[in-house]
Design a protein around this motif. Structure first.
Motif, PDB file in Angstrom:
ATOM      1  N   LYS A  44      13.350  -2.542  20.314  1.00 55.52           N
ATOM      2  CA  LYS A  44      14.144  -3.298  19.340  1.00 55.52           C
ATOM      3  C   LYS A  44      13.234  -4.021  18.346  1.00 55.52           C
ATOM      4  N   ASN A  45      12.206  -4.689  18.854  1.00 57.67           N
ATOM      5  CA  ASN A  45      11.301  -5.423  17.968  1.00 57.67           C
ATOM      6  C   ASN A  45      10.559  -4.482  17.032  1.00 57.67           C
ATOM      7  N   ASP A  46      10.120  -3.335  17.545  1.00 60.78           N
ATOM      8  CA  ASP A  46       9.452  -2.345  16.691  1.00 60.78           C
ATOM      9  C   ASP A  46      10.401  -1.819  15.621  1.00 60.78           C
ATOM     10  N   ALA A  47      11.666  -1.610  15.980  1.00 57.24           N
ATOM     11  CA  ALA A  47      12.653  -1.124  15.022  1.00 57.24           C
ATOM     12  C   ALA A  47      12.843  -2.124  13.883  1.00 57.24           C
ATOM     13  N   PHE A  48      12.839  -3.421  14.215  1.00 59.21           N
ATOM     14  CA  PHE A  48      12.957  -4.440  13.164  1.00 59.21           C
ATOM     15  C   PHE A  48      11.772  -4.347  12.211  1.00 59.21           C
ATOM     16  N   LEU A  49      10.567  -4.263  12.768  1.00 62.64           N
ATOM     17  CA  LEU A  49       9.371  -4.195  11.925  1.00 62.64           C
ATOM     18  C   LEU A  49       9.371  -2.947  11.046  1.00 62.64           C
ATOM     19  N   GLU A  50       9.908  -1.848  11.553  1.00 66.16           N
ATOM     20  CA  GLU A  50       9.997  -0.616  10.761  1.00 66.16           C
ATOM     21  C   GLU A  50      11.064  -0.722   9.678  1.00 66.16           C
ATOM     22  N   ALA A  51      12.110  -1.502   9.938  1.00 66.71           N
ATOM     23  CA  ALA A  51      13.237  -1.603   9.010  1.00 66.71           C
ATOM     24  C   ALA A  51      12.936  -2.471   7.792  1.00 66.71           C
ATOM     25  N   ILE A  52      12.001  -3.397   7.928  1.00 66.79           N
ATOM     26  CA  ILE A  52      11.684  -4.256   6.783  1.00 66.79           C
ATOM     27  C   ILE A  52      10.449  -3.717   6.066  1.00 66.79           C
ATOM     28  N   ASP A  53      10.278  -4.151   4.838  1.00 67.87           N
ATOM     29  CA  ASP A  53       9.124  -3.733   4.044  1.00 67.87           C
ATOM     30  C   ASP A  53       7.855  -4.306   4.664  1.00 67.87           C
ATOM     31  N   ARG A  54       6.910  -3.431   5.013  1.00 66.54           N
ATOM     32  CA  ARG A  54       5.659  -3.868   5.660  1.00 66.54           C
ATOM     33  C   ARG A  54       4.897  -4.878   4.799  1.00 66.54           C
TER      34      ARG A  54
END
Length: 77
Positions: A44-54
């Motif tokens: 879940k946490n990785d998915a959030f980081l992937e979903a927002i602009d790095r």
């Protein structure tokens, strides 16, 4: 996990929306940033980081599993 993200102009509403989608909490607000608290598994946490602009990520703090007993109970491992 806690993530500090840039939140200026149109980014503010988008970051708030993303935090809501992932059931995160905005725990600190400045004129230029939000600090978002997310709980859940690594996926879940990785998915959030992937979903927002790095490029919007300013800081990230992660930890492993943790817990504490509620009330008078003591959690023993």
């Amino acid at each position: 996990m806690m993530v500090k993200v840039r939140a200026v102009g149109k980014e503010r509403e988008e970051m708030k929306r993303m935090a809501d989608i992932f059931r995160g909490r905005i725990i600190d607000v400045t004129e230029k940033s939000y600090t978002i608290e997310l709980t859940g598994d690594q996926t879940k946490n990785d998915a959030f980081l992937e979903a927002i602009d790095r490029g919007s990520i300013l800081e990230t703090v992660r930890t492993g599993a943790s817990g504490i007993g509620r009330g008078e109970r003591i959690l023993r491992v």
